[in-house]
Enzyme design. Structure first.
Site, PDB file in Angstrom:
ATOM      1  N   ASP A  67     -72.560  34.437  64.655  1.00 32.31           N
ATOM      2  CA  ASP A  67     -73.092  34.729  65.562  1.00 32.31           C
ATOM      3  C   ASP A  67     -73.307  35.087  66.466  1.00 32.31           C
ATOM      4  O   ASP A  67     -72.304  34.130  66.969  1.00 32.31           O
ATOM      5  CB  ASP A  67     -75.048  33.592  65.493  1.00 32.31           C
ATOM      6  CG  ASP A  67     -74.676  31.988  65.830  1.00 32.31           C
ATOM      7  OD1 ASP A  67     -73.581  31.886  66.523  1.00 32.31           O
ATOM      8  OD2 ASP A  67     -75.249  31.185  64.520  1.00 32.31           O
ATOM      9  N   ASP A 136     -84.906  22.307  62.547  1.00 29.67           N
ATOM     10  CA  ASP A 136     -85.533  22.075  61.866  1.00 29.67           C
ATOM     11  C   ASP A 136     -85.478  22.776  60.713  1.00 29.67           C
ATOM     12  O   ASP A 136     -85.674  23.508  59.923  1.00 29.67           O
ATOM     13  CB  ASP A 136     -86.326  23.481  62.437  1.00 29.67           C
ATOM     14  CG  ASP A 136     -85.779  24.801  62.517  1.00 29.67           C
ATOM     15  OD1 ASP A 136     -84.251  24.432  62.967  1.00 29.67           O
ATOM     16  OD2 ASP A 136     -86.133  25.620  63.680  1.00 29.67           O
ATOM     17  N   GLU A 143     -83.915  31.215  61.561  1.00 32.06           N
ATOM     18  CA  GLU A 143     -84.902  29.881  61.708  1.00 32.06           C
ATOM     19  C   GLU A 143     -85.200  29.713  60.429  1.00 32.06           C
ATOM     20  O   GLU A 143     -85.652  30.595  59.059  1.00 32.06           O
ATOM     21  CB  GLU A 143     -85.547  30.630  62.432  1.00 32.06           C
ATOM     22  CG  GLU A 143     -85.452  30.925  63.627  1.00 32.06           C
ATOM     23  CD  GLU A 143     -84.739  29.053  64.568  1.00 32.06           C
ATOM     24  OE1 GLU A 143     -85.351  27.900  63.684  1.00 32.06           O
ATOM     25  OE2 GLU A 143     -83.657  29.227  65.586  1.00 32.06           O
TER      26      GLU A 143
END
Length: 261
Positions: A67, A136, A143
């Protein structure tokens, strides 16, 4: 999915570095996918030690980026290209000519994302992709609720992520970009071998959801369950919520040594 429980981060780094070294012995021009952050540093340090000792030859190895920030010049010290140059390429003696990454400064970001997916395919695909995991369950910057078939694309950083990353920008959140380019989950799953490293108690819930929970977009890393060769390496703290921890220990302790990870 294979789960390997190791005593600590250093042991995990050495185990994964040996897998990378073995891959390079079989395929000297292997394309290694790398991640940023503190978690994978023991991997890079252990592999660099093998290079310095002459045990591993990285002269033909290639590196692919997971990324990148949007809008940061490539030469900015906190662009992920710069970070990987410092933490991976230079210690391993790999030239920037052997580096693949998305263009975070492109005028047409969507075209840059498509171009990076195409470049990975043209390079023959990633042979081994190293991943970290967020608390998470995110991998890369995918995400929770990211599509499990997503391709390389632009994503908007959450405020919490920008707060967390401000420490790399002199504590000034205003310097942290709002957007990133990330390989999508579908792109990540195209790598031939996925290796996820997680350390620390803070990652225990995410590891349990990834390994023992359902495949669900709410935990993007759970998509590794769909991959034919995925390895999850965790220290004791990160493994503390696994119900099948003893089973994982038993199977790894009794697998053939030649099989590796």
């Amino acid at each position: 999915m294979e789960v390997v429980i190791v005593p600590d981060a250093k042991s995990g780094g050495e185990l994964i570095a040996e897998a990378m070294a073995g891959l390079l012995r079989r395929k000297p021009d292997a394309l290694l996918g790398v991640a940023t952050g503190s978690t994978p540093l023991p991997v890079y340090q252990a592999l660099a030690a093998k290079v310095r000792s002459g045990e591993t030859d990285t002269s033909r190895a290639r590196i692919a980026q997971l990324d990148e920030y949007v809008g940061l010049p490539a030469e900015h010290p906190e662009s992920y290209r710069s970070v990987l140059r410092r933490e991976v390429l230079e210690p391993l003696g790999i030239d920037m000519e052997a580096f693949l990454g998305p263009d975070g400064t492109a005028v047409d970001i969507q075209a840059a994302c498509a171009a990076y997916d195409a470049a990975l395919a043209a390079a023959g695909g990633v042979d081994l992709q190293l991943l970290g995991i967020g608390t998470d369950g995110h991998i890369g910057f995918n995400e929770p609720c990211s599509s499990l078939r997503s391709r390389t694309r632009i994503k908007t950083l959450t405020e919490q992520t920008r707060v967390d990353n401000a420490r790399f920008f002199d504590g000034d959140i205003e310097q942290v970009p709002h957007h990133v380019i990330t390989q999508g989950i579908g792109t990540i799953l195209e790598a031939r071998h996925l290796v996820l490293l997680a350390t620390g108690e803070g990652k225990a819930d995410a590891v349990a959801a990834t390994v023992e929970g359902p495949v669900a977009a709410v935990c993007p890393a759970s998509a590794l369950q769909l991959h034919p060769h995925a390895t999850v390496v965790v220290d004791e703290a990160a493994a503390s919520k696994l119900k099948l921890a003893e089973y994982f220990r038993h199977t790894y302790a009794n697998k053939p040594e030649w099989q590796g990870i």
